[in-house]
Design a protein around this motif. Structure first.
Motif, short mmCIF file in Angstrom:
data_model
loop_
_atom_site.label_atom_id
_atom_site.label_comp_id
_atom_site.label_asym_id
_atom_site.label_seq_id
_atom_site.Cartn_x
_atom_site.Cartn_y
_atom_site.Cartn_z
N VAL A 28 4.87 -36.87 -57.89
CA VAL A 28 5.22 -37.16 -59.28
C VAL A 28 3.98 -37.63 -60.02
N GLY A 29 3.71 -37.08 -61.18
CA GLY A 29 2.56 -37.46 -61.98
C GLY A 29 2.77 -38.79 -62.69
N ALA A 30 1.67 -39.48 -62.94
CA ALA A 30 1.74 -40.79 -63.59
C ALA A 30 2.20 -40.68 -65.04
N PRO A 58 3.60 -42.68 -58.47
CA PRO A 58 2.77 -43.73 -59.08
C PRO A 58 3.32 -45.10 -58.69
N GLU A 59 2.46 -46.08 -58.58
CA GLU A 59 2.91 -47.43 -58.22
C GLU A 59 3.98 -47.95 -59.17
N THR A 60 3.87 -47.56 -60.43
CA THR A 60 4.82 -48.04 -61.44
C THR A 60 6.20 -47.42 -61.27
N TYR A 81 0.33 -44.43 -55.47
CA TYR A 81 -1.06 -44.33 -55.90
C TYR A 81 -1.23 -45.01 -57.25
N ALA A 82 -2.45 -45.48 -57.48
CA ALA A 82 -2.80 -46.14 -58.74
C ALA A 82 -3.85 -45.30 -59.46
#
Length: 402
Positions: A28-30, A58-60, A81-82
């Motif tokens: 999944v893209g940030a 993404p971490e979020t 990932y960040a």
């Protein structure tokens, strides 16, 4: 290599598999919205089958997914990932941790909207509504409402100086030949001509609904029938059903459980109704609600006046899916549901209640559970993937192989 199954996948992620087709990787893209987690997990579980599933998020975004995985028994790993784009393994929390967090989202108000002293402005209308044969109260904390066969035909809410009345059907886009609902702002006693116009609009909406000219909101009509008749096939009487029960989903998102019920064995039920197969996220959504109900069962029982559970601690909650076809579409169960349900932990009970006719006054219901999934047919789509190896072996050992 890309995962290209030849059937629809969500475009809000990138899909890959390994050369031996034993690993399914979803990235999944940030740039995606946080709630993409619902959609991605729903599709991934449906397509996973016997593959290991790897989610790269993404971490979020990962919190929503991680909190659901304690109730998923298929092999799933999550990497976060960040900004540096370096994926790091994420730890899946325990059920106890997730339930403790759900307890931090207390019960929402179930109080009925109070017109306060403004009720005198519409007292004559309210008296007539109390005895209206075709209307069912469907009040919420922010307004009073009345439905006819699941369709809202009247709404009243207080304002700073008076009340607002909305009479008739509030279409998002009125069908050809229909008009917008009548809106009356009342700051003093409702005039006779206003009362007559409101009643006329309500009567017209009721007639169209009863005569079958208004066939919108089929799912709401099904819910209205179930609220009246109960779900006796699931062991739940109408008196033990709470429709549109205010609840919480993951990440503090507000929602309403279609039905919260209590069966004859004192078991709590989270009941999700769906007409048609468009929403592939219903299993994920229902799991969210069931987790919240389990964590807050003691308070929910007290608020509903239901008998307390025989023991303390998190309760086991039954997930019920009441599924029906859209008019003329044929399918009540889409191709993704079987894989999603099969991925859930065996300790999480669920059932499917299949309704052939969502417009029936007394819906005929056929019940299936984990042992007897609905076979493909006129109402049930062929699953995108076959049964998992583990379940097939388990059925064979139990003498239930096909």
């Amino acid at each position: 290599m890309p995962f290209l199954p030849g059937r629809p996948l969500t475009t809000r992620a990138r899909w890959f598999r390994d050369a031996r087709d034993q690993l399914l990787v979803v990235v999944v893209g940030a740039h995606e919205a946080v709630d993409v987690a619902d959609e991605v997990l729903a599709y991934a579980l449906a397509w996973q089958r016997d593959r290991d599933l790897v989610l790269v998020l993404p971490e979020t975004h990962m919190g929503l997914t991680l909190e659901r995985l304690p109730w998923v028994e298929t092999p799933v790993r999550v990497f976060a990932y960040a900004a540096d784009l370096g994926p790091r393994p994420a730890i899946i929390p325990s059920r106890a941790e997730v339930l403790a967090q759900a307890q931090g989202r207390p019960l929402r108000s179930t109080e009925i909207h109070d017109l306060k002293r403004r009720d005198v402005l519409v007292e004559q209308l309210l008296r007539r509504l109390d005895s209206h044969w075709a209307l069912t109260p469907a009040h919420r904390s922010s307004y009073l409402a009345w439905h006819c066969l699941g369709r809202q035909v009247l709404r009243i809410a207080r304002t700073t100086k008076g009340v607002n009345i909305q009479a008739g059907v509030a279409y998002g886009k009125p069908p050809h030949g229909e008009v917008e609902a009548l809106v009356v702002r009342v700051d003093e006693q409702l005039a006779p001509v206003q009362l007559a116009e409101v009643e006329h609009r309500v009567a017209a909406a009721v007639w169209k609904r009863m005569a079958g000219h208004d066939r919108g909101h089929i799912e709401h009509r099904l819910q209205a029938a179930l609220a009246s008749t109960g779900l006796t096939e699931l062991g739940i009487d109408a008196s033990q059903l709470s429709r549109e029960y205010p609840a919480w989903r993951r990440d503090g998102r507000r929602g309403f459980i279609d039905f919260l019920g209590l069966d004859r064995h004192n078991v709590l039920h989270v009941i999700e109704t769906k007409v048609g197969t468009a929403d592939v996220k219903s299993v994920v959504q229902t799991l969210d609600y069931a987790t919240w109900v389990s964590a807050n069962a003691k308070q929910i029982r007290a608020e509903r006046g239901w008998i307390a559970a025989p023991r303390s601690g998190p309760e086991k909650v039954m997930l019920d899916f009441v599924l029906a076809p859209k008019l003329g579409s044929g399918l009540a169960i889409g191709p993704y549901l079987a894989g999603q349900l099969e991925a859930l932990s065996g300790s999480l009970p669920w059932r499917i209640a299949l309704v052939a006719d969502p417009l029936a006054d007394v819906p005929a219901i056929t019940v299936f559970d984990r042992r007897t999934m609905p076979p493909a047919g006129p109402l049930v789509a062929e699953p995108v993937e076959g049964e998992r190896w583990a379940r097939t072996v388990r059925d064979d050992l139990a003498g239930g192989g096909r």
